[in-house]
Design an enzyme around this catalytic site. Structure first.
Site, mmCIF file in Angstrom:
data_model
loop_
_atom_site.group_PDB
_atom_site.id
_atom_site.type_symbol
_atom_site.label_atom_id
_atom_site.label_comp_id
_atom_site.label_asym_id
_atom_site.label_seq_id
_atom_site.Cartn_x
_atom_site.Cartn_y
_atom_site.Cartn_z
ATOM 1 N N ASN A 62 0.841 -1.201 0.000
ATOM 2 C CA ASN A 62 0.000 0.000 0.000
ATOM 3 C C ASN A 62 0.874 1.248 0.000
ATOM 4 O OD1 ASN A 62 -2.731 -1.221 0.323
ATOM 5 N ND2 ASN A 62 -1.822 -2.033 2.201
ATOM 6 N N CYS A 71 -4.579 -8.233 -3.899
ATOM 7 C CA CYS A 71 -5.062 -6.989 -4.528
ATOM 8 C C CYS A 71 -5.803 -7.369 -5.814
ATOM 9 C CB CYS A 71 -3.884 -6.070 -4.832
ATOM 10 S SG CYS A 71 -4.381 -4.492 -5.561
ATOM 11 N N ASN A 73 -7.658 -5.507 -8.087
ATOM 12 C CA ASN A 73 -7.376 -4.686 -9.276
ATOM 13 C C ASN A 73 -5.922 -4.885 -9.717
ATOM 14 O OD1 ASN A 73 -9.907 -3.303 -9.643
ATOM 15 N ND2 ASN A 73 -9.467 -2.226 -7.735
ATOM 16 N N ASN A 194 -9.769 -2.847 5.698
ATOM 17 C CA ASN A 194 -10.349 -2.072 4.596
ATOM 18 C C ASN A 194 -11.825 -1.885 4.931
ATOM 19 O OD1 ASN A 194 -8.015 -2.314 2.482
ATOM 20 N ND2 ASN A 194 -8.348 -4.418 3.178
ATOM 21 N N GLU A 212 -9.413 2.278 1.935
ATOM 22 C CA GLU A 212 -8.516 1.126 1.987
ATOM 23 C C GLU A 212 -7.523 1.206 3.140
ATOM 24 O OE1 GLU A 212 -6.449 -0.623 -1.198
ATOM 25 O OE2 GLU A 212 -7.978 -0.114 -2.695
ATOM 26 N N CYS A 221 -11.670 -1.118 -5.416
ATOM 27 C CA CYS A 221 -10.985 -2.150 -4.626
ATOM 28 C C CYS A 221 -11.586 -3.487 -5.030
ATOM 29 C CB CYS A 221 -11.192 -1.873 -3.137
ATOM 30 S SG CYS A 221 -10.428 -3.099 -2.051
ATOM 31 N N GLY A 224 -12.318 -5.778 -2.111
ATOM 32 C CA GLY A 224 -13.446 -5.168 -1.390
ATOM 33 C C GLY A 224 -14.768 -5.392 -2.102
HETATM 34 N N1 LIG Z 1 -5.428 -2.041 0.838
HETATM 35 C C1 LIG Z 1 -5.557 -3.497 0.708
HETATM 36 C C2 LIG Z 1 -4.667 -4.012 -0.444
HETATM 37 C C3 LIG Z 1 -5.145 -3.514 -1.807
HETATM 38 C C4 LIG Z 1 -6.489 -4.082 -2.140
HETATM 39 C C5 LIG Z 1 -7.240 -3.392 -3.255
HETATM 40 N N2 LIG Z 1 -6.556 -2.312 -3.923
HETATM 41 C C6 LIG Z 1 -7.805 -4.384 -4.240
HETATM 42 O O1 LIG Z 1 -7.968 -4.051 -5.430
HETATM 43 O O2 LIG Z 1 -8.155 -5.512 -3.790
HETATM 44 C C7 LIG Z 1 -5.113 -4.168 2.003
HETATM 45 O O3 LIG Z 1 -4.250 -3.629 2.686
HETATM 46 O O4 LIG Z 1 -5.655 -5.244 2.294
#
Ligand SMILES: N[C@H](CCC[C@H](N)C(=O)O)C(=O)O
Length: 282
Positions: A62, A71, A73, A194, A212, A221, A224
């Site tokens: 991050n 992640c 995306n 998140n 996030e 996300c 998410g």
């Molecule tokens: N901030 C998230 C990681 C990136 C997830 C998000 N950008 C996605 O597309 O799943 C975490 O610390 O769990």
């Protein structure tokens, strides 16, 4: 350090091909490159590496330098990178992550990846009928008050933690205020969380905004979106296939009951290639 800037629905990362580049202190490099004034500007850093157990390996950081388990995306963009930049000619690939090995199907058009379907695996839950508070993997529709506001919260993990709260109107959420209150509630979320704010439009469509862990509000996300659709299904608010409207674009999420897996389909875009001096940071 050579890099490629990419995004999935506006959730943008700096991608580094570690078959050619070496990044020693990834957390510090992520903080540096993510700065939208003194660096490149991104939601974080994603390293593309070799794997002993899959076609490739993804490590994601991050913008605050913390490492995320997965992640959504980002992994679509990794798939686009390895195909478009010639690291593979396969249209079905596997990628090792800290949340397990993920299997992806690439939709190619004119020799370039346009969209990707990811098998995101099982939403991690404890028995829904026993909302175990301790591990926070899942609690059904728990009433919670944050910053003087009452919310209905369901917690689901996709390998990384998500607190999903249902709201009347996502455009009215004061996310800068509410987001950190959930993210930093260490008693409920020892590894932070998140947080997704969900407005159900109909049984096949939701609006989603996200604060996030380690990055603040992002335009999308993927993990998410999967966690949120599963929370909608558990709370009987939607069917199993949902179009998720995010600030940066749309994701198609499908829950396969047979497999108990979430599937995500969405775009991946290259913005530009570049080079940056990380001497003293790496
Ligand atoms: N901030 C998230 C990681 C990136 C997830 C998000 N950008 C996605 O597309 O799943 C975490 O610390 O769990």
């Amino acid at each position: 350090m050579k890099f490629t800037k990419m995004h999935g629905c506006g959730n943008d990362y700096v991608y580094v091909n570690c078959f050619k580049e070496e990044v020693k202190n990834a957390g510090a490099v992520s903080r540096f490159v993510s700065d939208r004034h003194f660096g490149i500007g991104s939601d974080g850093l994603i390293l593309i590496k070799s794997s002993e157990v899959a076609d490739f390996k993804m490590a994601m950081y991050n913008s605050d330098g913390s490492e995320g388990e997965m992640c959504g995306n980002g992994i679509r963009c990794v798939a686009k990178y390895v195909y478009d930049y010639g690291l593979t000619d396969k249209e079905q690939i596997s990628i090792e992550t800290k949340a397990g090995i993920k299997h992806l199907e690439l939709q190619v058009n004119g020799g370039k990846v346009e969209t990707v379907t990811v098998d995101m695996g099982s939403p991690i839950t404890t028995p829904a009928e026993v909302p175990v508070i301790s591990d926070r993997d899942i609690v059904l529709a728990e009433k919670i008050t944050k910053g003087g506001m009452d919310y209905e919260m369901t917690c689901v993990s996709m390998g990384n933690p998500h607190a999903i709260v249902f709201v009347e109107d996502t455009s009215k959420v004061e996310i800068e205020k509410a987001g950190p209150l959930f993210e930093n509630d260490k008693e409920r979320f020892p590894n932070r969380t998140n947080t997704e704010f969900i407005q159900v439009l109909d049984r096949g469509t939701i609006n989603m905004r996200v604060w996030e862990r380690g990055a603040g509000e992002t335009l999308a996300c993927g993990t998410g979106a999967c966690a949120s659709v599963y929370a909608c299904i558990l709370n009987e608010k939607t069917d199993d296939e949902v179009l998720v409207h995010l600030l940066g674009g749309d994701l198609k999420i499908r829950y396969d009951r047979e497999k108990n897996h979430m599937f995500m389909t969405g775009p991946a875009t290259v913005v530009f290639d570049g080079e940056i001096d990380i001497t003293g940071i790496e």
